[in-house]
Design an enzyme around this catalytic site. Structure first.
Site, PDB file in Angstrom:
ATOM      1  N   HIS A   1       0.814  -1.224   0.000  1.00 47.29           N
ATOM      2  CA  HIS A   1       0.000   0.000   0.000  1.00 47.29           C
ATOM      3  C   HIS A   1       0.842   1.267   0.000  1.00 47.29           C
ATOM      4  O   HIS A   1       0.319   2.360  -0.224  1.00 47.29           O
ATOM      5  CB  HIS A   1      -0.964   0.000   1.195  1.00 47.29           C
ATOM      6  CG  HIS A   1      -0.320   0.288   2.513  1.00 47.29           C
ATOM      7  ND1 HIS A   1       0.004  -0.706   3.419  1.00 47.29           N
ATOM      8  CD2 HIS A   1       0.070   1.450   3.092  1.00 47.29           C
ATOM      9  CE1 HIS A   1       0.548  -0.157   4.490  1.00 47.29           C
ATOM     10  NE2 HIS A   1       0.596   1.141   4.322  1.00 47.29           N
TER      11      HIS A   1
ATOM     12  N   SER B   1       5.076   2.457   7.856  1.00 52.38           N
ATOM     13  CA  SER B   1       4.647   1.310   7.056  1.00 52.38           C
ATOM     14  C   SER B   1       5.771   0.851   6.134  1.00 52.38           C
ATOM     15  O   SER B   1       6.384   1.653   5.422  1.00 52.38           O
ATOM     16  CB  SER B   1       3.421   1.681   6.221  1.00 52.38           C
ATOM     17  OG  SER B   1       2.315   1.963   7.044  1.00 52.38           O
TER      18      SER B   1
ATOM     19  N   ASP C   1      -0.129  -7.563   1.356  1.00 46.51           N
ATOM     20  CA  ASP C   1       0.321  -6.172   1.482  1.00 46.51           C
ATOM     21  C   ASP C   1       1.845  -6.091   1.516  1.00 46.51           C
ATOM     22  O   ASP C   1       2.439  -5.387   2.337  1.00 46.51           O
ATOM     23  CB  ASP C   1      -0.277  -5.516   2.728  1.00 46.51           C
ATOM     24  CG  ASP C   1      -0.090  -4.000   2.734  1.00 46.51           C
ATOM     25  OD1 ASP C   1       0.084  -3.430   1.640  1.00 46.51           O
ATOM     26  OD2 ASP C   1      -0.084  -3.407   3.822  1.00 46.51           O
TER      27      ASP C   1
END
EC number: 3.4.21.108
Length: 427
Positions: free
Chosen positions: A162, A271, A194
């Site tokens: 993402h 992230s 992901d």
């Protein structure tokens, strides 16, 4: 101490000499007068004067002798005592010293040792919007950012999917820990897990070691490395809160992953960064944050499976450079509100409605995206889209797939219900 005693003695002598001498003289005079009276008063005046002279010299000798007989022994004793006390002061006074803390930094700085061993392999990832440019520099503006880490010396980087996909009209740049910046290309993507890999054309890079997430225990110390809020080379630490947090508990129905839960501080920009054990080995990929003290990472054992499959595709010449499906672009990162997450959020914040049972939490909004332009903010809870109830993130993807030009979204911002309109971008 001895000098103080001598001074006190001198003051004492001054005070006692005159009064004492006067009293002694008066007493001697009275004694002499009584003696002369007992012999009779027939004596002549010359003899009385002689006797009086003798008595005067007598009481003078008696007065000074009394003073010195009393004071000299006292002063000598005080002086000797002062000398003895001064000489044994160290023995009489207890010595209290602070406990030495020298060496504690080297003994307990295990977090710093971890960072020194693996921090150079962590990178900062920027997504540049090629349609919008900075007014002063003329360079593309940053649409979003994230983190990653080098897993091969020849420039292969691991991150979250993402972070780099579903962002049309953008390019990816990677900044190394030494400040060098390189353009990057997307090699492999697995949206289900992901995960994604990037490639930069440089060799000889420091590599992050991959550990084993299967050996982790709850309560074990871990370190999160990354670039939260675009602040590169940021270090936070915490413990493993849970080692088997099922994706179904997080409302991620299309994923079959048991996430690592940690209380290490993780926020936007972390992230894709590594979650590292005290041996300096990556045991997870930081993926999402629910609230302060509750964050999740993809276990490294699951990541290894993805990397093995990606390596096989590269050998066959079929790496997924552009083969991943591109969805309509909304520009948010979201998380399904499960009962457990809702309970935790309500216990931490008084602004959560008590009657809220489900929905999707918006925890990141990309600047310049349709969601940002439409007014969505991090922390909003999506409850309805186009009059349909939203219970999980899959419902949001279904609404995007319907192809309607605009999305009428109902959100909760604190305890206030609001309506926003978003126009997603087509791929």
């Amino acid at each position: 101490m001895a000098l103080r005693c001598i001074n006190n003695l001198e003051i004492f002598l001054r005070r006692c000499t005159a009064p004492t001498l006067h009293r002694c003289c008066v007493a001697s005079s009275r004694t002499a007068h009584t003696a002369s009276s007992s012999k009779g008063s027939g004596g002549d005046n010359s003899k009385d004067q002689e006797n009086n002279g003798q008595n005067k010299s007598g009481y003078r000798r008696f007065g000074w002798r009394s003073v010195f007989q009393f004071c000299v022994p006292f002063s000598l004793g005080a002086l000797v005592s002062a000398v003895l006390i001064e000489g044994h002061r160290d023995e009489l006074t207890p010595t209290i010293s602070a406990r030495s803390l020298k060496g504690r930094r080297n003994e307990f700085n295990f977090i710093a040792d971890v960072v020194a061993g693996c921090g150079d392999s962590v990178v900062y990832i920027e997504i540049k919007d090629t349609r919008h440019f900075d007014y002063f520099s003329g360079q593309p503006i940053t649409a979003s950012n994230g983190s990653g880490f080098v897993i091969e010396q020849n420039g292969l980087i691991l991150t979250n999917a993402h972070v780099v996909i579903n962002k049309p009209h953008t390019m990816v740049q990677v900044r190394l820990s030494d400040g060098r910046t390189f353009p990057a290309t997307i090699e492999d993507v697995d949206q289900t897990s992901d995960l994604a890999t990037l490639r930069i054309h440089v060799s000889g890079l420091p590599v992050m070691k991959l550990g084993k997430s299967s050996t982790l225990r709850s309560g074990e110390w871990v370190v999160a490395l990354g670039s939260p809020l675009a602040l590169s080379n940021t270090v936070t630490a915490g413990v493993i809160s849970a080692t088997q947090r099922a994706s179904q508990e997080l409302g991620l129905r299309n994923r079959d992953i048991n996430y690592l839960q940690t209380d290490a501080a993780i926020t936007f920009g972390n992230s894709g960064g590594p979650l590292v054990n005290l041996d300096g080995e990556a045991i997870g990929v930081n993926s999402m944050k629910v609230t302060a003290g509750i964050s999740f990472a993809i276990p490294i054992d699951y990541v290894k499976v993805f990397l093995e499959r990606a390596a096989e595709r590269r050998k066959k010449g079929s790496a997924h450079k552009t083969g991943y499906p591109v969805k309509r672009y909304m520009g948010i990162t979201m998380l399904t509100l499960t009962p457990d997450i809702l309970f935790e959020l309500k216990s931490r914040s008084q602004n959560m409605p008590n009657n809220l049972m489900h929905g999707v939490l918006v925890w990141k909004v990309i600047v310049g995206s349709p969601a940002h332009s439409g007014g969505l903010q991090p922390g909003d809870i999506v409850t309805h889209i186009n009059k349909k109830e939203i219970k999980n993130s899959s419902d949001v993807y279904d609404a995007l797939a319907e192809g309607r030009k605009d999305l009428e979204i109902v959100i909760l911002r604190g305890v206030k219900q609001m309506h926003v309109k978003i126009t997603p971008e087509d791929p």
